[in-house]
Scaffold this active site. Structure first.
Site, mmCIF file in Angstrom:
data_model
loop_
_atom_site.group_PDB
_atom_site.id
_atom_site.type_symbol
_atom_site.label_atom_id
_atom_site.label_comp_id
_atom_site.label_asym_id
_atom_site.label_seq_id
_atom_site.Cartn_x
_atom_site.Cartn_y
_atom_site.Cartn_z
ATOM 1 N N LEU A 1 11.123 -20.474 -4.129
ATOM 2 C CA LEU A 1 9.999 -19.669 -3.646
ATOM 3 C C LEU A 1 8.761 -19.821 -4.533
ATOM 4 C CD1 LEU A 1 9.049 -17.140 -1.841
ATOM 5 C CD2 LEU A 1 9.775 -15.760 -3.785
ATOM 6 N N HIS B 1 3.007 3.371 -8.903
ATOM 7 C CA HIS B 1 2.841 1.937 -9.208
ATOM 8 C C HIS B 1 4.105 1.391 -9.887
ATOM 9 C CE1 HIS B 1 -1.174 2.128 -7.812
ATOM 10 N NE2 HIS B 1 -1.679 2.788 -8.833
ATOM 11 N N ASP C 1 0.832 -1.202 0.000
ATOM 12 C CA ASP C 1 0.000 0.000 0.000
ATOM 13 C C ASP C 1 0.873 1.260 0.000
ATOM 14 O OD1 ASP C 1 -2.291 1.475 0.028
ATOM 15 O OD2 ASP C 1 -2.818 1.063 2.110
HETATM 16 C C1 FPP Z 1 -1.787 0.226 -3.424
HETATM 17 O O1 FPP Z 1 -1.323 1.545 -3.471
HETATM 18 C C2 FPP Z 1 -1.272 -0.556 -4.543
HETATM 19 C C3 FPP Z 1 -2.038 -1.137 -5.494
HETATM 20 C C4 FPP Z 1 -3.500 -1.049 -5.536
HETATM 21 C C5 FPP Z 1 -1.456 -1.887 -6.631
HETATM 22 C C6 FPP Z 1 -0.244 -2.701 -6.325
HETATM 23 C C7 FPP Z 1 0.596 -2.761 -7.518
HETATM 24 C C8 FPP Z 1 1.932 -2.733 -7.559
HETATM 25 C C9 FPP Z 1 2.765 -2.762 -6.359
HETATM 26 C C10 FPP Z 1 2.686 -2.648 -8.819
HETATM 27 C C11 FPP Z 1 2.629 -3.783 -9.760
HETATM 28 C C12 FPP Z 1 2.526 -5.147 -9.195
HETATM 29 C C13 FPP Z 1 3.188 -6.226 -9.683
HETATM 30 C C14 FPP Z 1 2.911 -7.558 -9.118
HETATM 31 C C15 FPP Z 1 4.169 -6.127 -10.745
HETATM 32 P P1 FPP Z 1 -2.385 2.716 -3.603
HETATM 33 O O2 FPP Z 1 -2.503 3.082 -5.028
HETATM 34 O O3 FPP Z 1 -3.659 2.310 -2.929
HETATM 35 O O4 FPP Z 1 -1.681 3.847 -2.766
HETATM 36 P P2 FPP Z 1 -2.390 5.021 -1.963
HETATM 37 O O5 FPP Z 1 -3.197 4.357 -0.854
HETATM 38 O O6 FPP Z 1 -1.239 5.811 -1.446
HETATM 39 O O7 FPP Z 1 -3.243 5.777 -2.939
#
Ligand code: FPP
Length: 255
Positions: free
Chosen positions: A139, A45, A28
Protein backbone atom coordinates in the site's frame (compact mmCIF):
# COMPACT_ATOMS: atom_id res chain seq x y z
CA UNK A 1 0.32 -10.09 2.77
CA UNK A 2 0.13 -13.09 0.46
CA UNK A 3 -2.60 -13.46 -2.14
CA UNK A 4 -4.04 -16.39 -0.23
CA UNK A 5 -4.46 -14.30 2.92
CA UNK A 6 -6.05 -11.54 0.85
CA UNK A 7 -8.49 -14.03 -0.70
CA UNK A 8 -9.41 -15.26 2.76
CA UNK A 9 -10.15 -11.72 3.96
CA UNK A 10 -12.21 -10.94 0.87
CA UNK A 11 -14.31 -14.01 1.44
CA UNK A 12 -14.55 -13.39 5.22
CA UNK A 13 -15.96 -9.91 4.57
CA UNK A 14 -18.10 -11.09 1.63
CA UNK A 15 -16.45 -8.69 -0.76
CA UNK A 16 -16.13 -9.00 -4.52
CA UNK A 17 -12.75 -9.14 -6.22
CA UNK A 18 -12.70 -5.50 -7.38
CA UNK A 19 -11.18 -3.64 -4.47
CA UNK A 20 -10.89 0.13 -5.06
CA UNK A 21 -7.38 0.87 -6.29
CA UNK A 22 -7.16 4.22 -4.56
CA UNK A 23 -9.29 5.37 -1.61
CA UNK A 24 -9.32 8.97 -0.36
CA UNK A 25 -10.69 9.71 3.10
CA UNK A 26 -11.83 13.01 4.60
CA UNK A 27 -11.43 12.11 8.26
CA UNK A 28 -14.02 14.30 9.96
CA UNK A 29 -15.73 14.38 13.33
CA UNK A 30 -12.90 14.04 15.85
CA UNK A 31 -14.06 17.15 17.73
CA UNK A 32 -17.70 16.06 17.89
CA UNK A 33 -16.69 12.58 19.04
CA UNK A 34 -14.81 14.13 21.95
CA UNK A 35 -17.59 16.61 22.71
CA UNK A 36 -20.16 13.76 22.86
CA UNK A 37 -17.98 12.15 25.51
CA UNK A 38 -17.37 15.43 27.39
CA UNK A 39 -13.68 15.20 26.53
CA UNK A 40 -11.35 17.88 25.15
CA UNK A 41 -11.11 18.03 21.33
CA UNK A 42 -7.57 16.64 21.41
CA UNK A 43 -8.91 13.36 22.83
CA UNK A 44 -10.90 13.06 19.59
CA UNK A 45 -7.76 13.51 17.50
CA UNK A 46 -5.95 10.91 19.59
CA UNK A 47 -8.77 8.42 19.02
CA UNK A 48 -8.73 9.43 15.34
CA UNK A 49 -5.10 8.38 15.11
CA UNK A 50 -6.17 4.89 16.27
CA UNK A 51 -8.63 4.74 13.38
CA UNK A 52 -5.79 5.71 11.05
CA UNK A 53 -3.77 2.72 12.29
CA UNK A 54 -6.66 0.30 11.80
CA UNK A 55 -7.66 1.58 8.37
CA UNK A 56 -4.08 1.66 7.03
CA UNK A 57 -3.55 -1.95 8.12
CA UNK A 58 -6.82 -3.22 6.62
CA UNK A 59 -6.34 -1.35 3.33
CA UNK A 60 -2.93 -2.98 3.01
CA UNK A 61 -4.36 -6.41 3.75
CA UNK A 62 -7.15 -6.01 1.20
CA UNK A 63 -4.74 -5.03 -1.56
CA UNK A 64 -5.79 -1.37 -1.90
CA UNK A 65 -2.95 0.24 -3.87
CA UNK A 66 -3.15 3.76 -2.43
CA UNK A 67 -4.89 5.38 0.53
CA UNK A 68 -4.89 9.18 0.74
CA UNK A 69 -5.81 10.60 4.14
CA UNK A 70 -6.79 14.26 4.49
CA UNK A 71 -4.89 14.75 7.74
CA UNK A 72 -4.45 18.54 7.72
CA UNK A 73 -5.96 20.95 5.22
CA UNK A 74 -4.60 24.36 4.29
CA UNK A 75 -7.71 25.74 6.05
CA UNK A 76 -6.82 23.87 9.26
CA UNK A 77 -4.07 26.45 9.91
CA UNK A 78 -6.89 28.74 11.06
CA UNK A 79 -7.57 26.54 14.11
CA UNK A 80 -6.42 27.68 17.57
CA UNK A 81 -2.66 27.45 17.89
CA UNK A 82 -2.88 24.91 20.71
CA UNK A 83 -4.90 22.49 18.60
CA UNK A 84 -2.57 22.89 15.62
CA UNK A 85 0.43 22.20 17.86
CA UNK A 86 -1.27 19.12 19.28
CA UNK A 87 -2.01 17.79 15.79
CA UNK A 88 1.64 18.30 14.79
CA UNK A 89 2.85 16.45 17.90
CA UNK A 90 0.38 13.65 17.25
CA UNK A 91 1.61 13.30 13.69
CA UNK A 92 5.22 13.04 14.85
CA UNK A 93 4.27 10.46 17.45
CA UNK A 94 2.32 8.45 14.88
CA UNK A 95 5.27 8.43 12.48
CA UNK A 96 7.73 7.38 15.15
CA UNK A 97 5.51 4.68 16.60
CA UNK A 98 4.28 3.29 13.31
CA UNK A 99 7.46 3.18 11.25
CA UNK A 100 8.21 -0.45 12.15
CA UNK A 101 4.64 -1.48 11.54
CA UNK A 102 4.55 0.32 8.18
CA UNK A 103 7.66 -1.55 7.10
CA UNK A 104 6.35 -4.85 8.44
CA UNK A 105 3.19 -4.32 6.38
CA UNK A 106 5.10 -3.26 3.28
CA UNK A 107 3.53 0.25 3.34
CA UNK A 108 5.24 3.10 1.50
CA UNK A 109 4.68 6.59 2.90
CA UNK A 110 4.21 9.63 0.70
CA UNK A 111 3.03 13.16 1.40
CA UNK A 112 1.17 15.74 -0.65
CA UNK A 113 0.59 19.38 0.25
CA UNK A 114 2.74 22.32 1.30
CA UNK A 115 5.04 20.31 3.57
CA UNK A 116 7.44 23.29 3.80
CA UNK A 117 4.83 25.10 5.93
CA UNK A 118 4.94 22.42 8.64
CA UNK A 119 7.25 22.82 11.64
CA UNK A 120 10.83 21.69 10.90
CA UNK A 121 10.69 18.79 13.31
CA UNK A 122 7.58 17.41 11.57
CA UNK A 123 9.21 17.83 8.16
CA UNK A 124 12.25 15.90 9.37
CA UNK A 125 10.13 13.07 10.76
CA UNK A 126 8.15 12.87 7.50
CA UNK A 127 11.31 12.90 5.45
CA UNK A 128 12.82 10.10 7.52
CA UNK A 129 9.71 7.90 7.43
CA UNK A 130 9.31 8.49 3.68
CA UNK A 131 12.93 7.46 3.06
CA UNK A 132 12.73 4.44 5.35
CA UNK A 133 9.63 3.09 3.60
CA UNK A 134 10.53 4.08 0.03
CA UNK A 135 11.37 0.50 -0.98
CA UNK A 136 8.02 -0.97 0.10
CA UNK A 137 5.79 -2.31 -2.66
CA UNK A 138 2.46 -2.75 -0.88
CA UNK A 139 0.00 0.00 0.00
CA UNK A 140 1.07 3.60 -0.66
CA UNK A 141 -0.12 5.67 2.31
CA UNK A 142 -0.45 9.29 1.23
CA UNK A 143 -0.78 11.88 3.97
CA UNK A 144 -2.33 15.11 2.69
CA UNK A 145 -0.82 17.77 4.94
CA UNK A 146 -1.23 21.51 4.61
CA UNK A 147 -3.05 20.42 1.48
CA UNK A 148 -5.39 22.30 -0.83
CA UNK A 149 -6.48 20.76 -4.14
CA UNK A 150 -6.84 24.22 -5.70
CA UNK A 151 -3.29 25.14 -4.69
CA UNK A 152 -2.06 21.83 -6.14
CA UNK A 153 -3.81 22.68 -9.43
CA UNK A 154 -2.37 26.22 -9.45
CA UNK A 155 1.13 24.79 -8.90
CA UNK A 156 0.59 22.33 -11.76
CA UNK A 157 -0.54 25.13 -14.09
CA UNK A 158 2.52 27.20 -13.18
CA UNK A 159 4.85 24.29 -13.95
CA UNK A 160 3.09 23.71 -17.26
CA UNK A 161 3.44 27.41 -18.11
CA UNK A 162 7.19 27.20 -17.35
CA UNK A 163 7.54 24.21 -19.71
CA UNK A 164 5.70 26.09 -22.42
CA UNK A 165 7.97 29.10 -21.91
CA UNK A 166 11.07 26.88 -22.15
CA UNK A 167 9.73 25.36 -25.33
CA UNK A 168 9.66 21.81 -23.91
CA UNK A 169 5.86 21.65 -24.13
CA UNK A 170 3.52 22.95 -26.82
CA UNK A 171 0.37 24.64 -25.47
CA UNK A 172 -1.81 22.97 -28.16
CA UNK A 173 -0.81 19.53 -26.88
CA UNK A 174 -1.96 20.12 -23.28
CA UNK A 175 -4.55 17.49 -22.40
CA UNK A 176 -5.85 15.66 -19.31
CA UNK A 177 -2.77 13.47 -18.84
CA UNK A 178 -0.60 16.63 -19.02
CA UNK A 179 -2.44 18.18 -16.09
CA UNK A 180 -2.46 14.88 -14.17
CA UNK A 181 1.29 14.47 -14.69
CA UNK A 182 2.00 17.79 -12.99
CA UNK A 183 -0.19 17.19 -9.94
CA UNK A 184 1.31 15.92 -6.69
CA UNK A 185 -0.71 12.71 -7.16
CA UNK A 186 0.75 12.03 -10.62
CA UNK A 187 2.21 8.61 -9.87
CA UNK A 188 -0.82 7.32 -7.97
CA UNK A 189 -3.59 5.14 -9.38
CA UNK A 190 -6.98 6.64 -10.28
CA UNK A 191 -9.10 7.51 -7.21
CA UNK A 192 -11.97 5.02 -7.13
CA UNK A 193 -13.61 5.88 -3.81
CA UNK A 194 -13.85 8.99 -1.64
CA UNK A 195 -15.13 8.56 1.91
CA UNK A 196 -16.17 11.38 4.22
CA UNK A 197 -17.12 10.67 7.80
CA UNK A 198 -19.31 12.61 10.26
CA UNK A 199 -22.30 13.30 8.02
CA UNK A 200 -20.91 16.34 6.22
CA UNK A 201 -21.51 16.14 2.48
CA UNK A 202 -18.77 18.27 1.00
CA UNK A 203 -15.43 17.56 -0.61
CA UNK A 204 -13.71 20.53 1.07
CA UNK A 205 -10.91 21.16 -1.42
CA UNK A 206 -9.72 17.53 -1.40
CA UNK A 207 -8.41 15.86 -4.60
CA UNK A 208 -10.71 17.99 -6.80
CA UNK A 209 -9.22 16.94 -10.14
CA UNK A 210 -8.60 13.35 -9.11
CA UNK A 211 -12.12 12.59 -7.87
CA UNK A 212 -13.74 13.25 -11.27
CA UNK A 213 -14.96 9.65 -11.62
CA UNK A 214 -14.70 8.48 -8.01
CA UNK A 215 -17.65 7.07 -6.13
CA UNK A 216 -18.52 9.26 -3.15
CA UNK A 217 -19.45 7.63 0.13
CA UNK A 218 -20.76 9.69 3.04
CA UNK A 219 -21.34 8.18 6.46
CA UNK A 220 -22.64 9.76 9.69
CA UNK A 221 -20.05 7.78 11.65
CA UNK A 222 -17.49 10.06 13.33
CA UNK A 223 -13.88 9.35 12.32
CA UNK A 224 -12.75 7.90 15.69
CA UNK A 225 -15.55 5.31 15.32
CA UNK A 226 -14.64 4.46 11.72
CA UNK A 227 -12.98 1.07 12.04
CA UNK A 228 -12.89 -2.29 10.15
CA UNK A 229 -16.63 -2.82 9.70
CA UNK A 230 -17.14 0.73 8.47
CA UNK A 231 -14.42 0.42 5.85
CA UNK A 232 -15.83 -2.90 4.70
CA UNK A 233 -19.31 -1.34 4.39
CA UNK A 234 -17.94 1.50 2.29
CA UNK A 235 -16.18 -0.96 -0.04
CA UNK A 236 -19.35 -3.06 -0.27
CA UNK A 237 -21.30 0.09 -1.22
CA UNK A 238 -18.66 0.90 -3.84
CA UNK A 239 -18.93 -2.58 -5.28
CA UNK A 240 -22.73 -2.30 -5.56
CA UNK A 241 -22.59 0.83 -7.64
CA UNK A 242 -22.77 0.70 -11.39
CA UNK A 243 -19.81 2.68 -12.69
CA UNK A 244 -20.39 3.73 -16.28
CA UNK A 245 -17.85 6.57 -16.60
CA UNK A 246 -20.35 8.49 -18.76
CA UNK A 247 -20.81 5.58 -21.14
CA UNK A 248 -23.48 2.88 -21.20
CA UNK A 249 -21.42 -0.09 -20.06
CA UNK A 250 -19.83 -0.74 -16.71
CA UNK A 251 -16.33 -0.27 -18.11
CA UNK A 252 -14.32 -1.37 -15.11
CA UNK A 253 -16.58 -4.24 -14.27
CA UNK A 254 -17.55 -3.30 -10.71
CA UNK A 255 -20.91 -4.88 -9.75
C1 FPP B 1 -11.30 16.58 11.51
O1 FPP B 1 -12.04 16.50 12.69
C2 FPP B 1 -9.95 16.04 11.69
C3 FPP B 1 -8.81 16.76 11.55
C4 FPP B 1 -8.77 18.18 11.19
C5 FPP B 1 -7.47 16.17 11.79
C6 FPP B 1 -7.29 14.75 11.37
C7 FPP B 1 -6.32 14.12 12.25
C8 FPP B 1 -6.35 12.86 12.71
C9 FPP B 1 -7.34 11.88 12.27
C10 FPP B 1 -5.41 12.36 13.71
C11 FPP B 1 -3.98 12.24 13.35
C12 FPP B 1 -3.64 11.89 11.96
C13 FPP B 1 -2.64 11.04 11.61
C14 FPP B 1 -2.32 10.85 10.18
C15 FPP B 1 -1.87 10.29 12.58
P1 FPP B 1 -12.57 17.85 13.33
O2 FPP B 1 -11.62 18.27 14.38
O3 FPP B 1 -12.84 18.85 12.25
O4 FPP B 1 -13.94 17.36 13.95
P2 FPP B 1 -15.25 18.23 14.18
O5 FPP B 1 -15.73 18.65 12.80
O6 FPP B 1 -16.17 17.27 14.85
O7 FPP B 1 -14.86 19.40 15.04
Amino acid sequence: MTNKKREKLISKYQLQEQIPRHIGIIMDGNGRWAQNKHLPRIAGHRAGAESVRTIVRLCGELGVQALTLYAFSMENWRRPNQEVQFLMRLLKKYLRQELKELNRNNVRLKTIGKIQLLPNSVQQELHYATQQTAHNKGLTLVLALSYSARVDLIDAFKKIEAEVQKGTLRAETINEPTIQNFLSTAELPEVDLIIRTSGEMRVSNFLLWELAYAELYFTPTLWPDFREQELIQSIQAFQCRNRRFGGLKNVRGVQ
